[in-house]
Each structure stands twice: as C-alpha cells, then as structure tokens.
Design a protein around this motif. Structure first.
Motif, mmCIF file in Angstrom:
data_model
loop_
_atom_site.group_PDB
_atom_site.id
_atom_site.type_symbol
_atom_site.label_atom_id
_atom_site.label_comp_id
_atom_site.label_asym_id
_atom_site.label_seq_id
_atom_site.Cartn_x
_atom_site.Cartn_y
_atom_site.Cartn_z
ATOM 1 N N SER A 21 48.424 15.921 -0.905
ATOM 2 C CA SER A 21 48.436 17.023 -0.184
ATOM 3 C C SER A 21 47.685 18.039 -1.102
ATOM 4 C CB SER A 21 49.877 17.094 0.177
ATOM 5 O OG SER A 21 50.270 16.188 1.090
ATOM 6 N N TYR A 22 47.745 17.881 -2.352
ATOM 7 C CA TYR A 22 47.366 19.110 -3.207
ATOM 8 C C TYR A 22 46.426 18.818 -4.109
ATOM 9 C CZ TYR A 22 51.981 20.420 -1.570
ATOM 10 O OH TYR A 22 53.070 20.745 -0.568
ATOM 11 N N TRP A 23 45.261 19.670 -4.280
ATOM 12 C CA TRP A 23 44.157 19.275 -4.965
ATOM 13 C C TRP A 23 43.894 20.340 -5.933
ATOM 14 C CZ3 TRP A 23 41.480 14.645 -4.576
ATOM 15 C CH2 TRP A 23 41.962 13.714 -3.527
ATOM 16 N N TYR A 44 46.332 5.244 -3.621
ATOM 17 C CA TYR A 44 44.931 4.865 -3.814
ATOM 18 C C TYR A 44 44.065 5.841 -2.982
ATOM 19 C CZ TYR A 44 46.425 0.768 -6.366
ATOM 20 O OH TYR A 44 47.064 -0.010 -7.293
ATOM 21 N N TYR A 45 44.403 6.266 -2.270
ATOM 22 C CA TYR A 45 43.639 7.093 -0.942
ATOM 23 C C TYR A 45 43.841 8.491 -0.870
ATOM 24 C CZ TYR A 45 43.716 2.123 0.569
ATOM 25 O OH TYR A 45 43.426 0.986 0.461
ATOM 26 N N TYR A 57 55.223 12.563 -6.329
ATOM 27 C CA TYR A 57 55.569 11.197 -6.640
ATOM 28 C C TYR A 57 54.527 10.549 -7.641
ATOM 29 C CZ TYR A 57 56.133 6.009 -5.566
ATOM 30 O OH TYR A 57 56.422 4.887 -5.702
ATOM 31 N N THR A 58 53.242 11.033 -7.219
ATOM 32 C CA THR A 58 51.858 10.176 -8.047
ATOM 33 C C THR A 58 51.115 11.560 -8.306
ATOM 34 O OG1 THR A 58 52.206 8.234 -6.601
ATOM 35 C CG2 THR A 58 50.092 8.624 -7.756
ATOM 36 N N MET A 59 50.475 11.566 -9.323
ATOM 37 C CA MET A 59 49.214 12.037 -9.822
ATOM 38 C C MET A 59 48.016 11.487 -9.763
ATOM 39 S SD MET A 59 50.259 15.505 -9.959
ATOM 40 C CE MET A 59 48.893 16.138 -11.000
ATOM 41 N N GLY A 60 47.316 11.907 -9.144
ATOM 42 C CA GLY A 60 45.711 11.040 -9.091
ATOM 43 C C GLY A 60 44.663 11.816 -9.598
ATOM 44 N N TRP A 61 43.800 11.011 -9.946
ATOM 45 C CA TRP A 61 42.401 11.585 -10.226
ATOM 46 C C TRP A 61 41.269 10.858 -9.491
ATOM 47 C CZ3 TRP A 61 41.558 15.492 -13.677
ATOM 48 C CH2 TRP A 61 42.761 15.785 -14.555
ATOM 49 N N PHE A 62 40.612 11.684 -8.863
ATOM 50 C CA PHE A 62 39.534 11.195 -7.988
ATOM 51 C C PHE A 62 38.194 11.723 -8.461
ATOM 52 C CE2 PHE A 62 41.626 9.307 -4.072
ATOM 53 C CZ PHE A 62 42.813 9.698 -4.517
ATOM 54 N N PHE A 98 38.500 6.935 -5.686
ATOM 55 C CA PHE A 98 39.561 7.007 -6.524
ATOM 56 C C PHE A 98 39.460 6.494 -7.959
ATOM 57 C CE2 PHE A 98 44.148 6.094 -7.518
ATOM 58 C CZ PHE A 98 44.055 4.998 -8.226
ATOM 59 N N VAL A 99 39.990 7.304 -9.013
ATOM 60 C CA VAL A 99 39.670 7.023 -10.358
ATOM 61 C C VAL A 99 40.895 6.333 -11.023
ATOM 62 C CG1 VAL A 99 39.116 7.784 -12.494
ATOM 63 C CG2 VAL A 99 37.753 8.652 -10.593
ATOM 64 N N GLY A 100 42.074 6.903 -10.850
ATOM 65 C CA GLY A 100 43.531 6.247 -11.441
ATOM 66 C C GLY A 100 44.299 7.132 -10.781
#
Length: 122
Positions: free
Chosen positions: A110-112, A104-105, A32-37, A47-49
């Motif tokens: 679940s995956y890194w 955001y959190y 659903y979302t790909m994030g950068w931390f 959180f970066v974006g």
C-alpha cells in the motif's frame, strides 16, 4: 499512513556494490512486510526481495539470490538493500514498499517510496 524515504543509489561499475536504505515513519506498527521492487527501463515493475518487519524472515527473487541481502533495524525503522556483484541488468529504478499482508506482488503493497535510480555500467 506510512511514509517511506529511500536513500542511496547512483552509478556503479559491474561487479561493484551499493546499499539502499528505506526509512519508515508514521503507522509503522501496521507493517507486516517491507519489500524492494525495481523497474528496469521499458519493463514492468518486478519483485526483488522482502523482509518480515518483526520476524526478519527474508525472501528473494531468483535473479538476485546470493547477491542481494535485505536487513532491517527496527530501532531506526529502516530497511536496507545491500547489493553486491552488480550486473548491467540490475539497472533500474528501485522502490521500497510496505505491506500489511503480502510478500511478492506489487498490488499487495500500500505504501511506496519515491524510487531511486541504480545504473550499472559494463
């Protein structure tokens, strides 16, 4: 399962630019979302974006807004983090992550990826 492999990173002078890539494989249809931390030395992961995998909506931390840009190439199952006007305080290990519900959190992901070091010299 989703597998994430990051590339890019390294050492850059303040004011410079770098681009990170994050290639996803496996059950990418569940993303659903790909994030950068990022995790600065001695500090908590922050959180970066993030970017919505399908719609492309983007979200940024105030500290990087206007300097960092997240984009994705769905055909390549790859997300990018373009970092401009880098500052010494951007020095950290950067991680990409995949979530099926959050934004955001860190606990929502679940995956890194394995993480990649960015060092910005002054």
């Amino acid at each position: 399962q989703v597998q994430l492999v990051e590339s890019g990173g390294g050492l850059v002078q303040a004011g410079g630019s770098l681009r990170l890539s994050c290639a996803a494989s496996g059950r990418t249809f569940s993303i659903y979302t790909m994030g950068w931390f990022r995790q600065p030395p001695g500090k908590e992961r922050e959180f970066v974006g993030a970017i919505r995998w399908s719609a492309g909506n983007t979200y940024y931390a105030d500290s990087v807004k206007g300097r960092f840009t997240i984009s994705r190439d769905n055909a390549k199952n790859t997300v990018y983090l373009q970092m401009n006007s880098l500052k010494p305080e951007d020095t950290a290990v950067y991680y990409c992550a995949a979530s099926n519900s959050g934004t955001y959190y860190a606990y929502e992901y679940s995956y890194w990826g394995q993480g990649t070091q960015i060092t910005v010299s002054s």
